[in-house]
Design an enzyme around this catalytic site. Structure first.
Site, mmCIF file in Angstrom:
data_model
loop_
_atom_site.group_PDB
_atom_site.id
_atom_site.type_symbol
_atom_site.label_atom_id
_atom_site.label_comp_id
_atom_site.label_asym_id
_atom_site.label_seq_id
_atom_site.Cartn_x
_atom_site.Cartn_y
_atom_site.Cartn_z
ATOM 1 N N ASN A 1 0.858 -1.186 0.000
ATOM 2 C CA ASN A 1 0.000 0.000 0.000
ATOM 3 C C ASN A 1 0.894 1.236 0.000
ATOM 4 O O ASN A 1 1.515 1.560 1.012
ATOM 5 C CB ASN A 1 -0.905 -0.015 1.240
ATOM 6 N N LYS B 1 0.055 4.301 -0.176
ATOM 7 C CA LYS B 1 -0.555 5.471 0.470
ATOM 8 C C LYS B 1 -0.331 6.717 -0.399
ATOM 9 O O LYS B 1 -0.413 6.623 -1.619
ATOM 10 C CB LYS B 1 -0.030 5.618 1.891
ATOM 11 N N HIS C 1 -9.406 0.967 5.048
ATOM 12 C CA HIS C 1 -8.134 1.124 5.767
ATOM 13 C C HIS C 1 -8.332 2.062 6.947
ATOM 14 O O HIS C 1 -9.142 2.992 6.898
ATOM 15 C CB HIS C 1 -7.072 1.672 4.811
ATOM 16 N N GLU D 1 -6.760 4.491 8.056
ATOM 17 C CA GLU D 1 -6.582 5.917 7.763
ATOM 18 C C GLU D 1 -7.814 6.491 7.071
ATOM 19 O O GLU D 1 -8.186 7.647 7.310
ATOM 20 C CB GLU D 1 -5.318 6.108 6.913
ATOM 21 N N GLU E 1 -5.189 -5.116 10.494
ATOM 22 C CA GLU E 1 -4.146 -4.136 10.792
ATOM 23 C C GLU E 1 -4.436 -3.472 12.138
ATOM 24 O O GLU E 1 -5.283 -2.565 12.208
ATOM 25 C CB GLU E 1 -4.101 -3.066 9.703
ATOM 26 N N GLY F 1 2.661 2.279 11.061
ATOM 27 C CA GLY F 1 3.509 3.449 10.958
ATOM 28 C C GLY F 1 4.103 3.913 12.270
ATOM 29 O O GLY F 1 4.656 5.006 12.359
ATOM 30 N N SER G 1 3.413 -2.371 10.407
ATOM 31 C CA SER G 1 4.874 -2.325 10.524
ATOM 32 C C SER G 1 5.521 -3.646 10.109
ATOM 33 O O SER G 1 6.444 -4.140 10.759
ATOM 34 C CB SER G 1 5.293 -1.925 11.942
#
Length: 252
Positions: free
Chosen positions: A9, A11, A96, A98, A168, A174, A213
């Site tokens: 991904n 991003k 996701h 985010e 996730e 991150g 991660s």
């Protein structure tokens, strides 16, 4: 036997020119993955999709990072499934963390998108996962179970088999932190049991990825677990050398 999958991904990274160069540099590693029976793909930004499709090595999956459930209309800033298919894209990441946090995307909204994708022959990669607060309260499993039930509500077992799930934990995205292989397997095993409640034996054919991660030096630990079928990777998928390391350690 579920086929392993590595999906990068990207991003909000890379220009079309940078995406093209990645494709040129990654030809050998993509061939290596395919030779070892691993599905491999990347999810660029919308503006990079055409560049990646035009320059990708044979067999590389190209996924979008989002889509609309609507085919067309007055939806400023959205991109439809027919538009994605027209440029050669037939995978999409949905839900996701985010997108959920910054754009208010809900599991119910994801459900509408997943149904639209499946009706169009597009593969959804449906993300689920909990915050640090939820994890520390010991509420991971009911929280994730609700995301799974709502996101996949109304699907038939045959439809559900076409969805890829990505677990996730938000606290490991991150942050440099990562769940241990035992924590990841425990939760992903629970997700598979939750899927079995709704879809029966079809749950055994649904691929479930771990993300959070994931790096070349820890991916082998995760994919060695019984219920983990690969990884959804962020930053470590951006450079060809790191991408190569992910593949090499995944197939060991």
């Amino acid at each position: 036997m579920r086929k392993k999958l590595l999906l990068g991904n990207w991003k909000m990274n890379k220009t079309p020119a940078e995406a093209k160069q990645f494709c040129l540099d990654a030809r050998e590693v993509v061939s290596y993955a395919i030779a070892h029976n691993v599905d491999i793909g990347v999810a660029p930004t919308f503006v990079c999709l055409e560049s990646v499709v035009a320059n990708k090595p044979e067999g590389l999956i190209v996924s979008a990072q989002n889509c609309s459930e609507h085919d067309h209309g007055a939806y400023t800033g959205e991109v439809s499934i027919p538009m994605l298919k027209a440029v050669g894209v037939d995978w999409v990441i949905i839900g996701h963390s985010e997108r959920r946090e910054y754009n208010g995307e809900t599991s119910k909204a994801c459900n509408a998108k997943i149904k639209a994708m499946l009706a169009s022959g597009v593969t959804p990669v449906y993300c689920c996962g909990e915050s640090l607060e939820t994890y520390e309260k010991g509420e991971t499993k009911p929280f994730v179970a609700e995301q799974i039930r709502v996101g996949l509500e109304g699907l038939t077992p045959e439809e559900a088999k076409k969805v890829v799930i990505a677990y996730e934990p938000i606290w490991a995205i991150g942050t440099g932190k990562s769940a241990s292989k035992e924590i990841a397997e425990d939760t992903i095993g629970f997700i598979r049991r939750t899927l079995k409640e709704s879809f029966g034996v079809a749950a055994m054919d649904i691929r479930i990825l771990y993300g959070g991660s994931v790096k070349p030096n820890n991916i082998a630990e995760y994919v060695s677990q019984e219920d983990i079928d690969g990884a959804l990777v962020g930053g470590a998928s951006l450079e060809p050398d790191s991408f190569k390391g992910l593949v090499e350690n995944l197939v060991k």
